[in-house]
Enzyme design. Structure first.
Site, PDB file in Angstrom:
ATOM      1  N   LYS A 153       0.840  -1.200   0.000  1.00  0.00           N
ATOM      2  CA  LYS A 153       0.000   0.000   0.000  1.00  0.00           C
ATOM      3  C   LYS A 153       0.876   1.253   0.000  1.00  0.00           C
ATOM      4  O   LYS A 153       1.726   1.435   0.867  1.00  0.00           O
ATOM      5  CB  LYS A 153      -0.906   0.011   1.233  1.00  0.00           C
ATOM      6  CG  LYS A 153      -1.861   1.194   1.277  1.00  0.00           C
ATOM      7  CD  LYS A 153      -2.903   1.032   2.348  1.00  0.00           C
ATOM      8  CE  LYS A 153      -2.474   1.564   3.691  1.00  0.00           C
ATOM      9  NZ  LYS A 153      -2.378   3.030   3.765  1.00  0.00           N
ATOM     10  N   ASP A 213      -3.446   4.189  -2.067  1.00  0.00           N
ATOM     11  CA  ASP A 213      -4.425   4.630  -1.058  1.00  0.00           C
ATOM     12  C   ASP A 213      -4.425   6.151  -0.966  1.00  0.00           C
ATOM     13  O   ASP A 213      -3.851   6.728  -0.051  1.00  0.00           O
ATOM     14  CB  ASP A 213      -4.060   3.978   0.286  1.00  0.00           C
ATOM     15  CG  ASP A 213      -5.070   4.297   1.369  1.00  0.00           C
ATOM     16  OD1 ASP A 213      -6.228   4.647   1.039  1.00  0.00           O
ATOM     17  OD2 ASP A 213      -4.709   4.197   2.559  1.00  0.00           O
ATOM     18  N   LYS A 227      -7.413   7.862  -1.224  1.00  0.00           N
ATOM     19  CA  LYS A 227      -8.757   8.227  -0.725  1.00  0.00           C
ATOM     20  C   LYS A 227      -9.342   9.392  -1.537  1.00  0.00           C
ATOM     21  O   LYS A 227      -9.598  10.480  -1.029  1.00  0.00           O
ATOM     22  CB  LYS A 227      -8.708   8.556   0.763  1.00  0.00           C
ATOM     23  CG  LYS A 227      -8.239   7.381   1.617  1.00  0.00           C
ATOM     24  CD  LYS A 227      -8.342   7.667   3.099  1.00  0.00           C
ATOM     25  CE  LYS A 227      -7.938   6.479   3.952  1.00  0.00           C
ATOM     26  NZ  LYS A 227      -6.516   6.119   3.871  1.00  0.00           N
ATOM     27  N   ASP A 256     -13.564  14.064  -4.851  1.00  0.00           N
ATOM     28  CA  ASP A 256     -13.585  15.316  -5.613  1.00  0.00           C
ATOM     29  C   ASP A 256     -14.807  15.267  -6.527  1.00  0.00           C
ATOM     30  O   ASP A 256     -15.625  14.350  -6.428  1.00  0.00           O
ATOM     31  CB  ASP A 256     -12.271  15.449  -6.420  1.00  0.00           C
ATOM     32  CG  ASP A 256     -11.882  16.908  -6.652  1.00  0.00           C
ATOM     33  OD1 ASP A 256     -12.767  17.703  -7.030  1.00  0.00           O
ATOM     34  OD2 ASP A 256     -10.709  17.243  -6.463  1.00  0.00           O
ATOM     35  N   THR A 295     -13.155  14.681 -12.020  1.00  0.00           N
ATOM     36  CA  THR A 295     -11.770  14.681 -11.524  1.00  0.00           C
ATOM     37  C   THR A 295     -11.401  13.309 -10.965  1.00  0.00           C
ATOM     38  O   THR A 295     -10.305  12.793 -11.218  1.00  0.00           O
ATOM     39  CB  THR A 295     -11.606  15.777 -10.441  1.00  0.00           C
ATOM     40  OG1 THR A 295     -11.975  17.019 -11.036  1.00  0.00           O
ATOM     41  CG2 THR A 295     -10.199  15.859  -9.926  1.00  0.00           C
ATOM     42  N   THR A 310     -11.866   6.226  10.493  1.00  0.00           N
ATOM     43  CA  THR A 310     -11.919   5.701  11.866  1.00  0.00           C
ATOM     44  C   THR A 310     -11.422   6.728  12.888  1.00  0.00           C
ATOM     45  O   THR A 310     -11.670   6.580  14.074  1.00  0.00           O
ATOM     46  CB  THR A 310     -11.098   4.405  11.997  1.00  0.00           C
ATOM     47  OG1 THR A 310      -9.846   4.601  11.351  1.00  0.00           O
ATOM     48  CG2 THR A 310     -11.802   3.231  11.359  1.00  0.00           C
ATOM     49  N   ARG A 313      -3.332  -6.307  14.445  1.00  0.00           N
ATOM     50  CA  ARG A 313      -2.167  -6.478  15.299  1.00  0.00           C
ATOM     51  C   ARG A 313      -2.023  -7.933  15.738  1.00  0.00           C
ATOM     52  O   ARG A 313      -2.891  -8.459  16.431  1.00  0.00           O
ATOM     53  CB  ARG A 313      -2.303  -5.608  16.573  1.00  0.00           C
ATOM     54  CG  ARG A 313      -2.146  -4.119  16.327  1.00  0.00           C
ATOM     55  CD  ARG A 313      -0.725  -3.795  15.900  1.00  0.00           C
ATOM     56  NE  ARG A 313      -0.510  -2.391  15.609  1.00  0.00           N
ATOM     57  CZ  ARG A 313      -0.689  -1.815  14.410  1.00  0.00           C
ATOM     58  NH1 ARG A 313      -1.111  -2.515  13.383  1.00  0.00           N
ATOM     59  NH2 ARG A 313      -0.430  -0.543  14.234  1.00  0.00           N
ATOM     60  N   ARG A 335       3.080  -1.112  10.687  1.00  0.00           N
ATOM     61  CA  ARG A 335       4.161  -1.107  11.678  1.00  0.00           C
ATOM     62  C   ARG A 335       4.569  -2.466  12.232  1.00  0.00           C
ATOM     63  O   ARG A 335       5.770  -2.698  12.428  1.00  0.00           O
ATOM     64  CB  ARG A 335       3.834  -0.107  12.795  1.00  0.00           C
ATOM     65  CG  ARG A 335       3.994   1.327  12.314  1.00  0.00           C
ATOM     66  CD  ARG A 335       3.297   2.320  13.207  1.00  0.00           C
ATOM     67  NE  ARG A 335       1.850   2.205  13.085  1.00  0.00           N
ATOM     68  CZ  ARG A 335       0.991   2.970  13.723  1.00  0.00           C
ATOM     69  NH1 ARG A 335       1.434   3.895  14.556  1.00  0.00           N
ATOM     70  NH2 ARG A 335      -0.310   2.818  13.552  1.00  0.00           N
TER      71      ARG A 335
HETATM   72  O1  C5P Z   1       0.972   0.590  11.043  1.00  0.00           O
HETATM   73  P1  C5P Z   1      -0.446   0.149  10.904  1.00  0.00           P
HETATM   74  O2  C5P Z   1      -0.607  -1.354  10.795  1.00  0.00           O
HETATM   75  O3  C5P Z   1      -1.329   0.744  11.988  1.00  0.00           O
HETATM   76  O4  C5P Z   1      -0.904   0.752   9.507  1.00  0.00           O
HETATM   77  C1  C5P Z   1      -2.226   0.702   9.059  1.00  0.00           C
HETATM   78  C2  C5P Z   1      -2.347   1.387   7.737  1.00  0.00           C
HETATM   79  O5  C5P Z   1      -3.713   1.424   7.385  1.00  0.00           O
HETATM   80  C3  C5P Z   1      -1.847   2.813   7.709  1.00  0.00           C
HETATM   81  O6  C5P Z   1      -1.320   3.065   6.407  1.00  0.00           O
HETATM   82  C4  C5P Z   1      -3.084   3.632   7.950  1.00  0.00           C
HETATM   83  O7  C5P Z   1      -3.016   4.893   7.360  1.00  0.00           O
HETATM   84  C5  C5P Z   1      -4.139   2.774   7.234  1.00  0.00           C
HETATM   85  N1  C5P Z   1      -5.499   2.959   7.737  1.00  0.00           N
HETATM   86  C6  C5P Z   1      -5.848   2.793   9.062  1.00  0.00           C
HETATM   87  N2  C5P Z   1      -7.138   2.985   9.460  1.00  0.00           N
HETATM   88  C7  C5P Z   1      -8.066   3.311   8.569  1.00  0.00           C
HETATM   89  C8  C5P Z   1      -7.747   3.475   7.230  1.00  0.00           C
HETATM   90  C9  C5P Z   1      -6.432   3.284   6.835  1.00  0.00           C
HETATM   91  O8  C5P Z   1      -5.013   2.467   9.879  1.00  0.00           O
HETATM   92  N3  C5P Z   1      -9.306   3.450   8.970  1.00  0.00           N
END
Ligand code: C5P
Length: 251
Positions: A37, A64, A66, A69, A73, A128, A189, A219
Site C-alpha cells: 500500500k 491509497d 482516498k 472530488d 476529476t 476511523t 495487530r 508497523r
Molecule cells: O501501522 P499500521 O498497521 O497501523 O498501519 C495501518 C495502515 O492502514 C496505515 O497506512 C493507515 O493509514 C491505514 N489505515 C488505518 N485505518 C483506517 C484506514 C487506513 O489504519 N481506517
C-alpha cells in the site's frame, strides 16, 4: 467476487515510509508479500515514479489516496491509476453516487483501452479517526454503524468492489452486503506486537475469521527488527489456524 487462495496475497503491507529508498528496501526484503500500500505520504513525496519499479519487482500496488472530488476529476484520477498499472485504489463513498459510478466506469473503460486488468476500487466510509462530537460537528448525527453501512451499501450499489473498514465493522458489512464485496481491514495487530495508535484492533486470525478478505498491516511488519520474519510469522500463524481456503485471486 474472487478472493485470493494464497494467504500471503491477502496481507497488504503498508509502505508508510518517507522515501523510495526505504520503500524499496522493504519491498525487496519482503519477498513473500505481493501487495504493497502506497499512501499519501510516500506518494506525495516520490510520485508515480514508484510504480514502474514496483512493477519491475513484480509487486502489486494498492494506491491509497482516498479520492474525493467532483466526479470528473475522480474518474480522470482513476484512469491515471489504471495507466500506471495500479491494482487497488481507494475513494470516499461520501463523494456520492455519481462520483462512485463514474470512477467504476472509468476503471473498466480505461483498463479495456489499455488491455489490462481493471483495478479494484475500494470505498472508505467514515474515517476511523472521526468519532462522537467530531462527527456531529460535520453534521453526521446518526450512529456510526448506520452511517458506515449506508455508505458501504451505496458503494456496492454503484459497482465499487469493496470497502476499507475497521475490524469491528467486518461482520455487519459482510452480513448486510453479502459475499460479493471485498472487505479490506487495517487496525490489525498480531498478539506479539504493540497496538501503537490503533484503538480497536484485531489479530490477523480474528479478522479473517470474521470475514475480511485482505489485511492491511504496517508497523508490525515494517518496524520489526526483521520485517521478513514478522511477515512469515503472521503467515505461519494464519496457516496454523487453517485459513487456507478460497478461490482464485482476482487482483
Ligand atoms: O501501522 P499500521 O498497521 O497501523 O498501519 C495501518 C495502515 O492502514 C496505515 O497506512 C493507515 O493509514 C491505514 N489505515 C488505518 N485505518 C483506517 C484506514 C487506513 O489504519 N481506517
Amino acid at each position: 467476487m474472487n478472493k485470493p487462495t494464497d494467504l500471503a496475497k491477502r496481507i497488504i503491507v503498508a509502505l508508510d515510509v518517507g522515501n523510495k529508498e526505504e520503500a524499496f528496501r522493504l519491498v525487496k526484503q519482503l519477498e513473500q508479500a505481493e501487495i504493497f500500500k502506497i499512501g499519501l505520504k510516500l506518494f506525495t513525496f516520490e510520485g508515480p515514479s514508484l510504480f514502474s519499479k514496483m512493477k519491475a519487482l513484480r509487486k502489486k500496488i494498492f494506491l491509497d489516496l482516498k479520492l474525493h472530488d467532483i466526479p470528473n476529476t475522480v474518474a480522470e484520477a482513476v484512469k491515471s491509476g489504471v495507466r500506471h498499472g495500479v491494482q487497488m485504489m481507494t475513494l470516499h463513498a461520501s463523494g456520492g453516487s455519481e462520483m462512485l459510478a463514474r470512477a467504476v466506469e472509468a476503471a473498466a473503460s480505461e483498463a479495456e483501452k489499455e488491455g489490462t486488468t481493471k483495478p479494484l476500487l475500494l470505498a472508505v466510509t467514515i474515517l476511523t479517526s472521526l468519532k462522537g462530537q467530531e462527527l456531529k460537528e460535520i453534521g453526521m448525527t446518526e450512529s456510526l454503524e448506520t452511517q458506515v453501512l449506508r455508505l458501504a451499501e451505496l458503494a456496492h450499489k454503484e459497482g465499487v468492489d469493496g470497502v476499507v473498514c475497521s475490524p469491528q465493522e467486518i461482520e455487519i458489512i459482510r452480513k448486510e452486503i453479502g459475499e460479493d464485496f471485498l472487505i479490506v481491514v487495517p487496525g490489525i495487530r498480531p498478539a506479539w506486537t504493540a497496538a501503537h495508535d490503533q484503538k480497536r484492533i484485531m489479530t490477523p486470525d480474528q479478522a479473517l475469521h470474521k470475514g475480511a478478505d485482505y489485511l492491511v498491516i504496517g508497523r508490525p511488519i515494517i518496524e520489526a527488527s526483521s520485517p521478513q520474519k514478522a511477515f512469515s510469522k503472521i503467515l505461519e500463524e494464519l496457516n496454523r489456524s487453517g485459513h487456507n481456503s478460497g478461490s482464485e485471486n482476482s487482483t
